[in-house]
Design a protein around this motif. Sequence first.
Motif, short mmCIF file in Angstrom:
data_model
loop_
_atom_site.label_atom_id
_atom_site.label_comp_id
_atom_site.label_asym_id
_atom_site.label_seq_id
_atom_site.Cartn_x
_atom_site.Cartn_y
_atom_site.Cartn_z
N ALA A 190 0.83 -1.21 0.00
CA ALA A 190 0.00 0.00 0.00
C ALA A 190 0.86 1.26 0.00
O ALA A 190 0.57 2.24 -0.71
CB ALA A 190 -0.93 -0.01 1.21
N VAL A 191 1.94 1.24 0.78
CA VAL A 191 2.82 2.41 0.85
C VAL A 191 3.56 2.60 -0.47
O VAL A 191 3.70 3.72 -0.98
CB VAL A 191 3.81 2.26 2.02
N ARG A 228 10.38 9.92 1.32
CA ARG A 228 10.70 9.42 2.66
C ARG A 228 9.40 9.17 3.41
O ARG A 228 8.45 9.97 3.31
CB ARG A 228 11.55 10.44 3.42
N VAL A 229 9.35 8.06 4.14
CA VAL A 229 8.14 7.70 4.88
C VAL A 229 8.51 7.38 6.32
O VAL A 229 9.68 7.11 6.64
CB VAL A 229 7.41 6.51 4.23
N LEU A 230 7.50 7.39 7.17
CA LEU A 230 7.71 7.05 8.58
C LEU A 230 6.72 5.97 8.97
O LEU A 230 5.51 6.18 8.95
CB LEU A 230 7.50 8.29 9.47
N PHE A 231 7.24 4.80 9.30
CA PHE A 231 6.42 3.72 9.86
C PHE A 231 6.49 3.83 11.38
O PHE A 231 7.55 3.61 11.97
CB PHE A 231 6.93 2.35 9.41
N ILE A 236 2.74 6.27 8.66
CA ILE A 236 1.89 5.10 8.84
C ILE A 236 1.85 4.75 10.32
O ILE A 236 2.87 4.37 10.91
CB ILE A 236 2.44 3.89 8.03
N ASP A 237 0.70 4.91 10.92
CA ASP A 237 0.51 4.55 12.32
C ASP A 237 0.16 3.06 12.39
O ASP A 237 -0.97 2.65 12.15
CB ASP A 237 -0.60 5.40 12.94
N ASP A 238 1.17 2.25 12.72
CA ASP A 238 0.97 0.81 12.82
C ASP A 238 0.93 0.34 14.27
O ASP A 238 1.26 -0.80 14.57
CB ASP A 238 2.11 0.09 12.06
N SER A 239 0.51 1.24 15.17
CA SER A 239 0.49 0.89 16.60
C SER A 239 -0.65 -0.08 16.92
O SER A 239 -0.53 -0.91 17.82
CB SER A 239 0.35 2.14 17.45
N ARG A 240 -1.76 0.05 16.22
CA ARG A 240 -2.91 -0.86 16.36
C ARG A 240 -3.29 -1.08 17.83
O ARG A 240 -3.42 -2.20 18.32
CB ARG A 240 -2.61 -2.20 15.69
N GLY A 241 -3.46 0.05 18.55
CA GLY A 241 -3.95 0.00 19.92
C GLY A 241 -2.91 -0.24 20.99
O GLY A 241 -3.25 -0.33 22.17
N ALA A 291 -3.80 -0.53 10.46
CA ALA A 291 -2.80 0.53 10.37
C ALA A 291 -3.41 1.71 9.62
O ALA A 291 -4.11 1.53 8.62
CB ALA A 291 -1.56 0.03 9.66
N VAL A 292 -3.12 2.92 10.11
CA VAL A 292 -3.71 4.13 9.53
C VAL A 292 -2.63 4.89 8.77
O VAL A 292 -1.54 5.14 9.28
CB VAL A 292 -4.30 5.03 10.62
N LEU A 293 -2.94 5.26 7.52
CA LEU A 293 -2.01 6.00 6.66
C LEU A 293 -2.38 7.47 6.66
O LEU A 293 -3.56 7.83 6.47
CB LEU A 293 -2.06 5.47 5.23
#
Length: 482
Positions: free
Chosen positions: A364-365, A374-377, A440-445, A473-475
Amino acid sequence: MLAAPLAPPRSVAVAVAKGAYWRRLLPLLALLACATRVPSFARPLWSPDEGYLAVQARILAHGGRLYETVVDRKPPLVPWLYEGAFALFGSDSLTPVRVLAVLAQLLTAVLLAALARRRWGDGAGRTAGVLYLLVSVGLNPEDAQAAGFEVFMLPCTAAAMWCADRHRWAAAGAAVACAFLAKQTGGAVLLPVLWLCGSSRPGLLRLATGAAVPVFCAALATDPAGFLFWTVTGSAAYASFAGSELHVLVRGLTNTAILAVACAGLLPPVVRVLRIARTGAADLWLWLAASAGAVLLGFHFFGHYYLQLIPPVALLATAALQILPRDRVTTALLTSSCCCALFLSWGLLAPRPELAHAQRLAAAVAHRTDPSDRVLFWGMHPETYWLADRTPASRYLTAGLLTNYSGGRDGPQVGEKYAVAGTWPAFRAELADRPPSLIIDDSRGRPYAPSRLPTLRRLLAARYEEVGTVDGAVLYGRVAGR
């Protein structure tokens, strides 16, 4: 009448016998090393450690500097090994590194076989090498099959004992240093090496010199202050487990039980002749005790930490089997073979849901960004950078160093104020200087979610908007003009 031919000198006969011994044993150990590592080639990635190393190697290959452009709490030897493999074979696959892991396991087995043969004879050498390789896969495949720090640390620890057993103290010190430079806990092998050295002043001097020079050179090759901070002084919070006691205890007991199953063929002979075996192998017991202390250090109890226990256990089992009837050797080998087959089946057949999630997220990214972006996971899976082939927006490849969530801690001490000293100012400067195109917020709670971190929460609210989700995960895409 012809005279009888003269017998060859004893030294020549011994050399011929030794060569014949290794010509027979090496192919067997090589075949077994390859067979036990087959599952490692069945997945593009096995663990976040592999992902972290792969991303580090790419950054270093493009001119980055360890402990400056990219940081980790680990010494530099294994990142350099990945970097070298990528330079020779490209960075799109970990297959070359996996081949190096096979060679590392083979070298460990050969060194253990040589140690056992010197002490207890030819049969013991074969037994030690084979038992080690059979048990080496006896953990969760994510821990046993990954080409991680411990796999490359183990031949160094075995080499340190091999050299010390032959009183080659400078080489033993260099091997201890290499073990430390692969992972800090590899330095635990220094204790049994010192035991073998005793009080010999010349030996201690050569040992100290051999250990100091490689570490000093590694510090100079990176950033000395950064090397000291990230490998030694900056990890105090990592060793704290306040609020995570039950979580840590369950993980420790689980991985101990898994390794005990793998060692089902080794533990009974050791327990049966514990007193006798210990009397004749004090350095091996000290090696095991030092390795157990290394597993305990930091109170994390990840499965791959337990790999450090396997070499001394294999040698102690070999020592014990020399005292028992010969049929016990067969029983130990058969039991270990069955356990090995069980763990290999686990590695080949078990699903890896986190890898599937990382692959979908990376796809997706890659679809939403250009290769130069540049991206931030924001999560604990740095392998997503490697899978997406995108440049990290920060030197911190996971949320762990910025929140103290490192090691999967589940306690209350997670947040900005528990971060490694100095990380948030550097992080804010990086994002201000070159803002990522996508966060990309991949914390998932989990406890390190942006909603619990004022700095990251404000950044997302001021400059970014939600553009999609993938498996929870929220983009967040950057808003034009902000």
